[in-house]
Design a protein around this motif. Structure first.
Motif, PDB file in Angstrom:
ATOM      1  N   ASP A 293       0.794  -1.229   0.000  1.00 55.15           N
ATOM      2  CA  ASP A 293       0.000   0.000   0.000  1.00 55.15           C
ATOM      3  C   ASP A 293       0.824   1.275   0.000  1.00 55.15           C
ATOM      4  N   TYR A 294       2.154   1.147  -0.101  1.00 55.03           N
ATOM      5  CA  TYR A 294       2.999   2.326  -0.245  1.00 55.03           C
ATOM      6  C   TYR A 294       4.158   2.003  -1.174  1.00 55.03           C
ATOM      7  N   ARG A 295       4.761   3.060  -1.710  1.00 53.17           N
ATOM      8  CA  ARG A 295       5.887   2.904  -2.625  1.00 53.17           C
ATOM      9  C   ARG A 295       7.005   3.800  -2.150  1.00 53.17           C
ATOM     10  N   PHE A 296       8.116   3.429  -1.977  1.00 58.28           N
ATOM     11  CA  PHE A 296       8.795   2.167  -2.107  1.00 58.28           C
ATOM     12  C   PHE A 296       9.407   1.821  -0.779  1.00 58.28           C
ATOM     13  N   GLY A 297       9.463   0.548  -0.451  1.00 54.44           N
ATOM     14  CA  GLY A 297      10.034   0.105   0.804  1.00 54.44           C
ATOM     15  C   GLY A 297       9.756  -1.370   1.005  1.00 54.44           C
ATOM     16  N   ALA A 298      10.260  -1.884   2.098  1.00 49.08           N
ATOM     17  CA  ALA A 298      10.077  -3.292   2.425  1.00 49.08           C
ATOM     18  C   ALA A 298       9.459  -3.403   3.805  1.00 49.08           C
ATOM     19  N   GLY A 299       8.433  -4.209   3.917  1.00 46.56           N
ATOM     20  CA  GLY A 299       7.755  -4.399   5.195  1.00 46.56           C
ATOM     21  C   GLY A 299       6.771  -3.292   5.477  1.00 46.56           C
ATOM     22  N   PRO A 300       6.058  -3.403   6.589  1.00 43.06           N
ATOM     23  CA  PRO A 300       5.075  -2.385   6.960  1.00 43.06           C
ATOM     24  C   PRO A 300       5.749  -1.034   7.222  1.00 43.06           C
ATOM     25  N   LEU A 301       5.034   0.024   6.908  1.00 42.86           N
ATOM     26  CA  LEU A 301       5.502   1.387   7.162  1.00 42.86           C
ATOM     27  C   LEU A 301       4.666   1.981   8.285  1.00 42.86           C
ATOM     28  N   ARG A 302       5.343   2.477   9.312  1.00 41.15           N
ATOM     29  CA  ARG A 302       4.678   3.182  10.419  1.00 41.15           C
ATOM     30  C   ARG A 302       5.054   4.648  10.285  1.00 41.15           C
ATOM     31  N   ILE A 303       4.029   5.506  10.138  1.00 45.16           N
ATOM     32  CA  ILE A 303       4.296   6.922   9.888  1.00 45.16           C
ATOM     33  C   ILE A 303       3.258   7.799  10.581  1.00 45.16           C
ATOM     34  N   ARG A 304       3.725   8.893  11.129  1.00 48.68           N
ATOM     35  CA  ARG A 304       2.837   9.928  11.668  1.00 48.68           C
ATOM     36  C   ARG A 304       2.641  10.917  10.520  1.00 48.68           C
ATOM     37  N   ILE A 305       1.469  10.895   9.920  1.00 50.49           N
ATOM     38  CA  ILE A 305       1.193  11.721   8.736  1.00 50.49           C
ATOM     39  C   ILE A 305       1.053  13.176   9.145  1.00 50.49           C
ATOM     40  N   GLU A 306       1.778  14.040   8.434  1.00 54.77           N
ATOM     41  CA  GLU A 306       1.681  15.480   8.674  1.00 54.77           C
ATOM     42  C   GLU A 306       0.980  16.185   7.525  1.00 54.77           C
ATOM     43  N   ARG A 307       1.104  15.624   6.330  1.00 57.17           N
ATOM     44  CA  ARG A 307       0.520  16.298   5.167  1.00 57.17           C
ATOM     45  C   ARG A 307       0.317  15.307   4.032  1.00 57.17           C
ATOM     46  N   VAL A 308      -0.823  15.428   3.347  1.00 58.97           N
ATOM     47  CA  VAL A 308      -1.096  14.672   2.127  1.00 58.97           C
ATOM     48  C   VAL A 308      -1.076  15.674   0.984  1.00 58.97           C
ATOM     49  N   LEU A 309      -0.253  15.424  -0.008  1.00 60.08           N
ATOM     50  CA  LEU A 309      -0.119  16.341  -1.141  1.00 60.08           C
ATOM     51  C   LEU A 309      -1.212  16.016  -2.160  1.00 60.08           C
ATOM     52  N   ALA A 310      -2.392  16.572  -1.923  1.00 61.53           N
ATOM     53  CA  ALA A 310      -3.579  16.229  -2.704  1.00 61.53           C
ATOM     54  C   ALA A 310      -3.613  16.857  -4.086  1.00 61.53           C
ATOM     55  N   SER A 311      -2.780  17.847  -4.329  1.00 63.10           N
ATOM     56  CA  SER A 311      -2.844  18.548  -5.613  1.00 63.10           C
ATOM     57  C   SER A 311      -2.222  17.763  -6.769  1.00 63.10           C
ATOM     58  N   ALA A 312      -1.523  16.665  -6.465  1.00 62.47           N
ATOM     59  CA  ALA A 312      -0.851  15.915  -7.528  1.00 62.47           C
ATOM     60  C   ALA A 312      -1.041  14.409  -7.347  1.00 62.47           C
ATOM     61  N   PRO A 313      -2.288  13.919  -7.450  1.00 63.34           N
ATOM     62  CA  PRO A 313      -2.488  12.469  -7.328  1.00 63.34           C
ATOM     63  C   PRO A 313      -1.829  11.741  -8.496  1.00 63.34           C
ATOM     64  N   LEU A 314      -1.451  10.497  -8.252  1.00 62.89           N
ATOM     65  CA  LEU A 314      -0.800   9.677  -9.266  1.00 62.89           C
ATOM     66  C   LEU A 314      -1.670   8.474  -9.577  1.00 62.89           C
TER      67      LEU A 314
END
Length: 79
Positions: free
Chosen positions: A18-39
């Protein structure tokens, strides 16, 4: 876009697929979603997210910018 569905400081966990790029689960404290440039990738919508990566033990790993599958992001509201 700001995160509205959980208190500030919430740590989100994303599975490797569900995320790019990395290995294993990602634990993150989200501060901002850059909604102006969806991919678009593999028929899904993805957003770049900025935040602070956390270890399994709750230690700060450091700043992280990562692309996350939109369907796995928390409820959000555009500003």
């Amino acid at each position: 876009m700001t995160i509205e569905s959980r208190p500030a400081g919430t740590i989100w966990t994303f599975a490797e697929e569900d995320y790019r790029f990395g290995a294993g689960p990602l634990r993150i404290r989200i501060e901002r979603v850059l909604a102006s440039a969806p991919l678009q990738h593999d028929g899904d919508l993805w957003y770049e997210v900025e935040g602070v990566e956390m270890s399994d033990q709750g230690q700060v790993v450091g700043p992280r910018r990562v692309t996350v599958r939109a369907s796995r992001l928390p409820t959000a509201r555009r500003h």
